[in-house]
Design a protein around this motif. Structure first.
Motif, PDB file in Angstrom:
ATOM      1  N   ALA A  31       0.841  -1.184   0.000  1.00  0.00           N
ATOM      2  CA  ALA A  31       0.000   0.000   0.000  1.00  0.00           C
ATOM      3  C   ALA A  31       0.884   1.245   0.000  1.00  0.00           C
ATOM      4  O   ALA A  31       2.047   1.182   0.423  1.00  0.00           O
ATOM      5  CB  ALA A  31      -0.914  -0.006   1.224  1.00  0.00           C
ATOM      6  N   PRO A  32       0.354   2.390  -0.450  1.00  0.00           N
ATOM      7  CA  PRO A  32       1.156   3.616  -0.471  1.00  0.00           C
ATOM      8  C   PRO A  32       1.722   3.959   0.901  1.00  0.00           C
ATOM      9  O   PRO A  32       0.995   3.938   1.903  1.00  0.00           O
ATOM     10  CB  PRO A  32       0.153   4.668  -0.935  1.00  0.00           C
ATOM     11  N   GLY A  33       3.015   4.202   0.945  1.00  0.00           N
ATOM     12  CA  GLY A  33       3.659   4.581   2.189  1.00  0.00           C
ATOM     13  C   GLY A  33       3.924   3.449   3.143  1.00  0.00           C
ATOM     14  O   GLY A  33       4.382   3.674   4.271  1.00  0.00           O
ATOM     15  N   LYS A  34       3.646   2.228   2.714  1.00  0.00           N
ATOM     16  CA  LYS A  34       3.852   1.072   3.589  1.00  0.00           C
ATOM     17  C   LYS A  34       4.803   0.078   2.938  1.00  0.00           C
ATOM     18  O   LYS A  34       5.040   0.107   1.737  1.00  0.00           O
ATOM     19  CB  LYS A  34       2.520   0.387   3.889  1.00  0.00           C
ATOM     20  N   GLU A  35       5.339  -0.808   3.770  1.00  0.00           N
ATOM     21  CA  GLU A  35       6.224  -1.844   3.257  1.00  0.00           C
ATOM     22  C   GLU A  35       5.412  -2.962   2.603  1.00  0.00           C
ATOM     23  O   GLU A  35       4.239  -3.171   2.911  1.00  0.00           O
ATOM     24  CB  GLU A  35       7.068  -2.419   4.399  1.00  0.00           C
ATOM     25  N   ARG A  36       6.083  -3.662   1.720  1.00  0.00           N
ATOM     26  CA  ARG A  36       5.444  -4.812   1.085  1.00  0.00           C
ATOM     27  C   ARG A  36       5.190  -5.887   2.146  1.00  0.00           C
ATOM     28  O   ARG A  36       6.054  -6.155   2.991  1.00  0.00           O
ATOM     29  CB  ARG A  36       6.333  -5.364  -0.026  1.00  0.00           C
ATOM     30  N   GLU A  37       3.998  -6.493   2.102  1.00  0.00           N
ATOM     31  CA  GLU A  37       3.646  -7.481   3.100  1.00  0.00           C
ATOM     32  C   GLU A  37       3.126  -8.755   2.462  1.00  0.00           C
ATOM     33  O   GLU A  37       2.536  -8.735   1.378  1.00  0.00           O
ATOM     34  CB  GLU A  37       2.584  -6.924   4.069  1.00  0.00           C
ATOM     35  N   PHE A  38       3.330  -9.842   3.175  1.00  0.00           N
ATOM     36  CA  PHE A  38       2.866 -11.147   2.734  1.00  0.00           C
ATOM     37  C   PHE A  38       1.345 -11.220   2.802  1.00  0.00           C
ATOM     38  O   PHE A  38       0.728 -10.721   3.745  1.00  0.00           O
ATOM     39  CB  PHE A  38       3.483 -12.221   3.638  1.00  0.00           C
ATOM     40  N   VAL A  39       0.744 -11.860   1.784  1.00  0.00           N
ATOM     41  CA  VAL A  39      -0.696 -12.052   1.759  1.00  0.00           C
ATOM     42  C   VAL A  39      -1.051 -13.537   1.838  1.00  0.00           C
ATOM     43  O   VAL A  39      -1.814 -13.954   2.706  1.00  0.00           O
ATOM     44  CB  VAL A  39      -1.321 -11.447   0.487  1.00  0.00           C
ATOM     45  N   ALA A  40      -0.498 -14.332   0.922  1.00  0.00           N
ATOM     46  CA  ALA A  40      -0.852 -15.751   0.870  1.00  0.00           C
ATOM     47  C   ALA A  40       0.232 -16.506   0.111  1.00  0.00           C
ATOM     48  O   ALA A  40       0.959 -15.923  -0.698  1.00  0.00           O
ATOM     49  CB  ALA A  40      -2.199 -15.948   0.190  1.00  0.00           C
ATOM     50  N   ALA A  41       0.311 -17.812   0.361  1.00  0.00           N
ATOM     51  CA  ALA A  41       1.269 -18.656  -0.341  1.00  0.00           C
ATOM     52  C   ALA A  41       0.696 -20.054  -0.489  1.00  0.00           C
ATOM     53  O   ALA A  41      -0.184 -20.475   0.288  1.00  0.00           O
ATOM     54  CB  ALA A  41       2.607 -18.710   0.403  1.00  0.00           C
ATOM     55  N   ILE A  42       1.220 -20.764  -1.480  1.00  0.00           N
ATOM     56  CA  ILE A  42       0.765 -22.123  -1.738  1.00  0.00           C
ATOM     57  C   ILE A  42       1.959 -22.955  -2.167  1.00  0.00           C
ATOM     58  O   ILE A  42       2.798 -22.500  -2.936  1.00  0.00           O
ATOM     59  CB  ILE A  42      -0.356 -22.133  -2.809  1.00  0.00           C
ATOM     60  N   ARG A  43       2.070 -24.166  -1.663  1.00  0.00           N
ATOM     61  CA  ARG A  43       3.189 -25.033  -2.026  1.00  0.00           C
ATOM     62  C   ARG A  43       3.016 -25.565  -3.442  1.00  0.00           C
ATOM     63  O   ARG A  43       1.944 -25.486  -4.027  1.00  0.00           O
ATOM     64  CB  ARG A  43       3.294 -26.184  -1.020  1.00  0.00           C
ATOM     65  N   TRP A  44       4.077 -26.137  -3.979  1.00  0.00           N
ATOM     66  CA  TRP A  44       4.064 -26.536  -5.381  1.00  0.00           C
ATOM     67  C   TRP A  44       2.966 -27.552  -5.663  1.00  0.00           C
ATOM     68  O   TRP A  44       2.377 -27.583  -6.736  1.00  0.00           O
ATOM     69  CB  TRP A  44       5.416 -27.115  -5.779  1.00  0.00           C
ATOM     70  N   SER A  45       2.665 -28.397  -4.681  1.00  0.00           N
ATOM     71  CA  SER A  45       1.649 -29.426  -4.881  1.00  0.00           C
ATOM     72  C   SER A  45       0.233 -28.882  -4.738  1.00  0.00           C
ATOM     73  O   SER A  45      -0.732 -29.557  -5.096  1.00  0.00           O
ATOM     74  CB  SER A  45       1.847 -30.547  -3.870  1.00  0.00           C
ATOM     75  N   GLY A  46       0.127 -27.676  -4.166  1.00  0.00           N
ATOM     76  CA  GLY A  46      -1.195 -27.113  -3.919  1.00  0.00           C
ATOM     77  C   GLY A  46      -1.844 -27.639  -2.656  1.00  0.00           C
ATOM     78  O   GLY A  46      -2.950 -27.235  -2.302  1.00  0.00           O
ATOM     79  N   GLY A  47      -1.157 -28.541  -1.960  1.00  0.00           N
ATOM     80  CA  GLY A  47      -1.760 -29.162  -0.797  1.00  0.00           C
ATOM     81  C   GLY A  47      -1.727 -28.322   0.462  1.00  0.00           C
ATOM     82  O   GLY A  47      -2.489 -28.581   1.395  1.00  0.00           O
ATOM     83  N   SER A  48      -0.846 -27.325   0.514  1.00  0.00           N
ATOM     84  CA  SER A  48      -0.736 -26.497   1.707  1.00  0.00           C
ATOM     85  C   SER A  48      -0.824 -25.043   1.317  1.00  0.00           C
ATOM     86  O   SER A  48      -0.173 -24.606   0.362  1.00  0.00           O
ATOM     87  CB  SER A  48       0.598 -26.758   2.411  1.00  0.00           C
ATOM     88  N   THR A  49      -1.628 -24.319   2.055  1.00  0.00           N
ATOM     89  CA  THR A  49      -1.784 -22.889   1.821  1.00  0.00           C
ATOM     90  C   THR A  49      -1.557 -22.130   3.121  1.00  0.00           C
ATOM     91  O   THR A  49      -1.755 -22.680   4.214  1.00  0.00           O
ATOM     92  CB  THR A  49      -3.175 -22.556   1.270  1.00  0.00           C
ATOM     93  N   PHE A  50      -1.151 -20.889   2.972  1.00  0.00           N
ATOM     94  CA  PHE A  50      -0.826 -20.050   4.121  1.00  0.00           C
ATOM     95  C   PHE A  50      -1.362 -18.651   3.861  1.00  0.00           C
ATOM     96  O   PHE A  50      -1.313 -18.170   2.728  1.00  0.00           O
ATOM     97  CB  PHE A  50       0.691 -20.001   4.320  1.00  0.00           C
ATOM     98  N   SER A  97      -4.732 -10.977   8.339  1.00  0.00           N
ATOM     99  CA  SER A  97      -5.626  -9.913   7.873  1.00  0.00           C
ATOM    100  C   SER A  97      -6.529 -10.355   6.728  1.00  0.00           C
ATOM    101  O   SER A  97      -7.545  -9.708   6.462  1.00  0.00           O
ATOM    102  CB  SER A  97      -4.814  -8.692   7.438  1.00  0.00           C
ATOM    103  N   VAL A  98      -6.177 -11.447   6.051  1.00  0.00           N
ATOM    104  CA  VAL A  98      -6.988 -11.885   4.907  1.00  0.00           C
ATOM    105  C   VAL A  98      -7.590 -13.268   5.114  1.00  0.00           C
ATOM    106  O   VAL A  98      -8.378 -13.726   4.288  1.00  0.00           O
ATOM    107  CB  VAL A  98      -6.159 -11.875   3.602  1.00  0.00           C
ATOM    108  N   LYS A  99      -7.228 -13.910   6.202  1.00  0.00           N
ATOM    109  CA  LYS A  99      -7.697 -15.265   6.449  1.00  0.00           C
ATOM    110  C   LYS A  99      -9.224 -15.291   6.496  1.00  0.00           C
ATOM    111  O   LYS A  99      -9.850 -14.458   7.159  1.00  0.00           O
ATOM    112  CB  LYS A  99      -7.101 -15.766   7.763  1.00  0.00           C
ATOM    113  N   GLY A 100      -9.806 -16.245   5.783  1.00  0.00           N
ATOM    114  CA  GLY A 100     -11.257 -16.358   5.720  1.00  0.00           C
ATOM    115  C   GLY A 100     -11.898 -15.549   4.622  1.00  0.00           C
ATOM    116  O   GLY A 100     -13.084 -15.733   4.320  1.00  0.00           O
ATOM    117  N   ARG A 101     -11.127 -14.632   4.020  1.00  0.00           N
ATOM    118  CA  ARG A 101     -11.670 -13.798   2.939  1.00  0.00           C
ATOM    119  C   ARG A 101     -10.983 -14.080   1.595  1.00  0.00           C
ATOM    120  O   ARG A 101     -11.613 -13.979   0.544  1.00  0.00           O
ATOM    121  CB  ARG A 101     -11.490 -12.320   3.277  1.00  0.00           C
TER     122      ARG A 101
END
Length: 119
Positions: free
Chosen positions: A40-59, A63-67
Motif C-alpha cells: 500500500a502507499p507509504g507502507k512496506e510490502r507485506e505477505f498475503v498468501a502462499a501455496i506449495r508446489w503441490s497445492g496441498g498447503s496454503t498459508f 488480515s486476509v484469512k477467511g476472505r
C-alpha cells in the motif's frame, strides 16, 4: 528463468470480490512455491498468501484469512488469488512471487496489479 504476469486488478466497492491471476513462464513453475504480496502507499510490502508446489498447503496473513483464497493450476502455470469481502484497507499493488519457498531471497516477482477498494 521465470517470468510472472499478474492480471485481474481493478476498482471495486467494499464488500465486493476480485480474482487475481498470475501467469508464469518457465519449466520450473510446477516445483515452485507461489505467493502473493501487497504494498500500500507509504507502507512496506507485506505477505498475503502462499501455496506449495503441490497445492496441498496454503498459508495466509491473519488480515486476509477467511476472505482470500489462493489456488494454482500447474497445467496452466497460473496461480490465483480469490479476494472476497474486500475492505478499503486491502487497497494496494498486489505482486506475484515464485521460488523454492515463500519468501525467498532469490525469488521471482511480477510487475504488480493495482487493487483499489472504495468505501
Amino acid at each position: 528463468q521465470v517470468q510472472l504476469v499478474e492480471s485481474g486488478g481493478g476498482l471495486v466497492q467494499a464488500g465486493g470480490s476480485l480474482r487475481l491471476s498470475c501467469a508464469a513462464s518457465g519449466r520450473t513453475f510446477s516445483v515452485f512455491a507461489m505467493g502473493w504480496f501487497r504494498q500500500a502507499p507509504g507502507k512496506e510490502r507485506e505477505f498475503v498468501a502462499a501455496i506449495r508446489w503441490s497445492g496441498g498447503s496454503t498459508f495466509y496473513a491473519d488480515s486476509v484469512k477467511g476472505r482470500f483464497t489462493i489456488s494454482r493450476d500447474n497445467g496452466k502455470k497460473t496461480v490465483y488469488l480469490q479476494m472476497n469481502s474486500l475492505k478499503p484497507e486491502d487497497t494496494a499493488v498486489y505482486y506475484c512471487n515464485a521460488g523454492p519457498k515463500i519468501p525467498g531471497p532469490e525469488n521471482y516477482w511480477g510487475q504488480g496489479t493495482q487493487v483499489t477498494v472504495s468505501s
